[in-house]
Write an enzyme that holds these catalytic residues in place. Structure first.
Site, PDB file in Angstrom:
ATOM      1  N   GLY A  65       2.452  -5.352  -0.547  1.00 28.70           N
ATOM      2  CA  GLY A  65       3.447  -6.410  -0.563  1.00 28.70           C
ATOM      3  C   GLY A  65       3.878  -6.756   0.859  1.00 28.70           C
ATOM      4  O   GLY A  65       3.660  -5.987   1.801  1.00 28.70           O
ATOM      5  N   GLY A 119       1.085  -2.686  -3.346  1.00 24.31           N
ATOM      6  CA  GLY A 119       1.186  -3.743  -4.351  1.00 24.31           C
ATOM      7  C   GLY A 119      -0.146  -4.144  -4.942  1.00 24.31           C
ATOM      8  O   GLY A 119      -0.215  -4.607  -6.083  1.00 24.31           O
ATOM      9  N   GLU A 142       3.012   4.579   1.085  1.00 27.42           N
ATOM     10  CA  GLU A 142       4.416   4.225   1.298  1.00 27.42           C
ATOM     11  C   GLU A 142       5.262   5.285   1.995  1.00 27.42           C
ATOM     12  O   GLU A 142       6.242   4.952   2.669  1.00 27.42           O
ATOM     13  CB  GLU A 142       5.062   3.842  -0.047  1.00 27.42           C
ATOM     14  CG  GLU A 142       4.622   2.507  -0.599  1.00 27.42           C
ATOM     15  CD  GLU A 142       3.303   2.565  -1.354  1.00 27.42           C
ATOM     16  OE1 GLU A 142       2.873   1.529  -1.884  1.00 27.42           O
ATOM     17  OE2 GLU A 142       2.691   3.660  -1.423  1.00 27.42           O
ATOM     18  N   ASP A 150       5.546   2.939  -5.279  1.00 29.06           N
ATOM     19  CA  ASP A 150       6.180   2.292  -6.424  1.00 29.06           C
ATOM     20  C   ASP A 150       5.158   1.512  -7.245  1.00 29.06           C
ATOM     21  O   ASP A 150       4.065   2.016  -7.472  1.00 29.06           O
ATOM     22  CB  ASP A 150       7.344   1.416  -5.947  1.00 29.06           C
ATOM     23  CG  ASP A 150       6.913   0.294  -5.001  1.00 29.06           C
ATOM     24  OD1 ASP A 150       5.828   0.381  -4.410  1.00 29.06           O
ATOM     25  OD2 ASP A 150       7.688  -0.679  -4.844  1.00 29.06           O
TER      26      ASP A 150
END
Length: 355
Positions: A65, A119, A142, A150
């Site tokens: 992302g 993402g 991350e 996530d």
């Protein structure tokens, strides 16, 4: 809605092409919104029997992302002690998209030809089919930017074989096609030079009736062996070291094992955000007990709101993606300083996204 993602119906397949090549096809909020609108429309369209998603160019499927834009929103709006609206919209709508893909009523096929991180994992692993190639580079990095894996990582990673998901989540180590098959992040391996033929035959399929079955047969016809998985060879060592419920114990176990892998992996962990490591490990243990992806994503949305007002995420993005000095100054700077109470606070309910 945006020029960074294209939509087209070819044959019986709705085709999504991520085309933000300057940023390795990383997702913006506008791209996420456009994909949600189009997927919702295609779900109801009788002329669309399946969805195919791929990245433009030969380097990347989707590298994650646009966290640089997320960080910028806080810098521009000032330090308010709470997430900006862009932050809440970006992560909330991204997680809804992940959930929509997992529940999609039609086969969803992702071509993971190139970098697939963060993402990009979220818009692929929750679908029906994932095709890896020799160019696939898969990772959830991350903890290296002060965040946590996530986009459903709390659901997917604990369900990898043994403790491999724990290893991948904490270290952010990249893996290739053979390992993607082994951890079930990919369903098939197809050499990149066969993709044009595979794509042409997919678009020519009659998808009335058992669409998933027909696609599965075609993918099997084009699939090749991905080779031996390096993670399988290290499985016993990883399972033993990463079974601990304290990051300190994991690092101690790796150092006790020694050798290049043990020492290098311990050193890698010691350079990650201490807060990210401890919160991520707790997420994985909780995620293993979640009853559904939706339950996990609600937990992740609670977590991310705390990360977005802490310092490590902004420092990590600065160090790795903005200034690129690769020297983040984590706060707290040691694992010992991250208390159980501090970890628990990341899971305190603070708003729902209605999954």
């Amino acid at each position: 809605m945006t020029d960074d993602v294209r939509f087209e119906i070819q044959g019986s397949i709705g085709c999504i092409t991520l085309d933000r090549q300057r940023a390795l096809n990383s997702l913006t909020l506008e791209m996420i919104r456009a994909m949600q609108v189009q997927l919702d429309a295609w779900a109801e369209d009788p002329n669309v029997g399946a969805v195919l998603i791929e990245g433009a160019g030969e380097k990347s499927f989707c590298a994650g992302g646009d966290v640089v834009a997320v960080r910028r929103s806080r810098l521009e709006e000032g330090e308010t002690g709470k997430p900006t609206q862009l932050m809440l919209d970006f992560f909330g709508e991204e997680y809804r998209l992940n959930r929509s893909i997992s529940d999609y009523p039609k086969p969803y096929i992702a071509l993971l030809d190139g970098v697939t991180m963060g993402g990009g994992v979220g818009i692929s692993v929750h679908g029906t089919f994932q095709i890896a190639t020799e160019r696939t580079l898969f990772a959830m990095p991350e903890t290296g930017i002060g965040l946590f894996p996530d986009v459903g990582g709390g659901w997917f990673l604990p369900r990898c074989p043994g403790e491999l998901g724990t290893y991948l989540a904490l270290t952010g180590a990249p893996v290739k096609a053979a390992d993607c098959l082994y951890i079930k992040a990919a369903t098939h391996f197809v050499p990149s030079d066969r993709l044009p033929a595979l794509r042409a035959e997919l678009l020519a399929l009659d998808l009335k009736g058992d669409a998933a079955g027909r696609i599965s047969v075609l993918l099997s016809e084009h699939a090749a062996s991905g080779g031996d998985a390096p993670l399988a060879e290290r499985r016993a060592l990883i399972d033993k070291a990463f079974a601990h419920d304290r990051v300190e114990d994991i690092i101690a176990a790796l150092k006790a094992v020694g050798g290049d892998f043990g020492e290098e992996t311990a050193a890698l962990l010691e350079h990650r955000s201490p807060t990210s490591l401890k919160v991520t490990l707790e997420m994985l243990r909780r995620g293993a007990r979640c009853a559904s992806l939706a339950e996990d994503l609600e937990m992740e949305f609670t977590m991310v709101q705390s990360f977005l007002v802490a310092e490590d995420f902004f420092e990590g993005v600065r160090a790795l993606l903005v200034d690129k000095d690769r020297a983040p100054k984590w706060s707290p700077s040691t694992l010992e300083a991250v208390t159980p109470e501090a970890v628990a606070a990341y899971f305190a309910p603070d708003g729902k996204i209605g999954l």
